[in-house]
Enzyme design. Structure first.
Site, mmCIF file in Angstrom:
data_model
loop_
_atom_site.group_PDB
_atom_site.id
_atom_site.type_symbol
_atom_site.label_atom_id
_atom_site.label_comp_id
_atom_site.label_asym_id
_atom_site.label_seq_id
_atom_site.Cartn_x
_atom_site.Cartn_y
_atom_site.Cartn_z
ATOM 1 N N CYS A 1 0.818 -1.218 0.000
ATOM 2 C CA CYS A 1 0.000 0.000 0.000
ATOM 3 C C CYS A 1 0.855 1.273 0.000
ATOM 4 C CB CYS A 1 -0.991 -0.063 1.167
ATOM 5 S SG CYS A 1 -2.371 1.078 0.994
ATOM 6 N N HIS B 1 -3.771 -5.551 1.836
ATOM 7 C CA HIS B 1 -3.566 -5.873 3.247
ATOM 8 C C HIS B 1 -4.210 -7.246 3.483
ATOM 9 C CE1 HIS B 1 -2.518 -1.642 3.998
ATOM 10 N NE2 HIS B 1 -3.587 -1.306 3.296
HETATM 11 N N1 GLN Z 1 -2.002 7.121 2.359
HETATM 12 C C1 GLN Z 1 -2.093 6.232 1.228
HETATM 13 C C2 GLN Z 1 -3.404 6.346 0.445
HETATM 14 O O1 GLN Z 1 -4.457 6.632 1.015
HETATM 15 C C3 GLN Z 1 -1.884 4.813 1.686
HETATM 16 C C4 GLN Z 1 -2.922 4.303 2.626
HETATM 17 C C5 GLN Z 1 -2.586 2.984 3.270
HETATM 18 O O2 GLN Z 1 -1.436 2.547 3.286
HETATM 19 N N2 GLN Z 1 -3.572 2.338 3.844
HETATM 20 O O3 GLN Z 1 -3.378 6.107 -0.749
#
Ligand code: GLN
Length: 238
Positions: A94, A194
């Site tokens: 992510c 995730h």
């Molecule tokens: N901040 C990033 C986004 O919203 C990654 C979010 C995350 O890792 N859950 O794209």
């Protein structure tokens, strides 16, 4: 593997590790041990240098501010970049995809330079992508569908040095019209999944382990509870 113990880097769990992504390091360690291989997790925090001597590296997701702290630390301590150049496997989840790219734009519209390991850029999309994600891998050696949970707002555009990890069957993924998910570049894999990812996708866990160990095959592990988890999560996406 350089020594007799497989050393798994859990990179910056103090700032990157939303939704239990640190579990990916636990899965690698547990599967290695079940195959009779000694393994340990090396936690690298904002107080530590990043060694280039580990066998495999994992990074988790993060919200925008934490993501920025991680970007700065990895720029100042480029051990993981050196290890990847030497062919060590790295798994980026992510926000870590975004940090490892050329640049990313935060939800507030600020453009932040990444560490340039991935040929990609990320900009915020119109809405958050939240929910189950199921994909079909496009990478040699992976044949099982991948299952994960996505929660991000990034639209990630791959450059010509990067390949997508998979084709999206259900969910959003990178958010581009090609409907692809994640990235593969050399020994580095990135995905929005995730779960933790490797708990749901043992084939991918073993793919990383094989590369870390420098072996072609690993004895298959017969774990009915993992099969059951996969079945449930794949069904939840329908
Ligand atoms: N901040 C990033 C986004 O919203 C990654 C979010 C995350 O890792 N859950 O794209």
């Amino acid at each position: 593997m350089s020594e007799s113990v497989l050393r798994i880097g859990l990179v910056l769990p103090d700032v990157m590790g939303t939704y239990g992504d640190g579990g990916n390091a636990l899965i690698l360690r547990q599967r290695a041990r079940m195959c009779g291989i000694e393994a340990e997790i090396v936690e690298i925090t904002l107080d530590d240098d990043v060694p280039d001597s580990l066998d495999v590296y994992t990074l988790g997701g993060a919200e925008d501010f934490a993501q920025r702290l991680a970007t700065r630390h990895l720029t100042e301590h480029p051990g993981m970049q050196r290890a990847a150049q030497a062919g060590r496997p790295v798994l980026a989840i992510c926000a870590a995809i975004q940090v490892l790219g050329h640049w990313y734009e935060t939800a507030a519209g600020e453009k932040v330079d990444g560490i340039g390991m991935f040929d990609l850029t990320t900009s915020p999309g119109p809405a958050r992508a939240i929910g189950e994600l199921v994909t079909d891998p496009l990478v040699a050696g992976l044949s099982q569908p991948l299952s994960g949970f996505e929660n991000h707002r990034g639209i990630t555009v791959l450059g010509s040095d990067a390949q997508p990890l998979a084709k999206v069957r259900h969910g959003v993924g990178n958010g581009t019209p090609e409907k692809v998910e994640g990235i593969v570049q050399g020994s580095v894999i990135g995905t929005y999944m995730h779960g933790p990812l490797l708990a749901r996708n043992p084939e991918l866990a073993d793919h990383l382990l094989k590369r870390a160990l420098g072996v072609e095959e690993l004895a298959p592990l017969n774990l009915p509870e993992v099969d059951q988890l996969r079945k449930e999560r794949l069904a939840a996406a329908r």
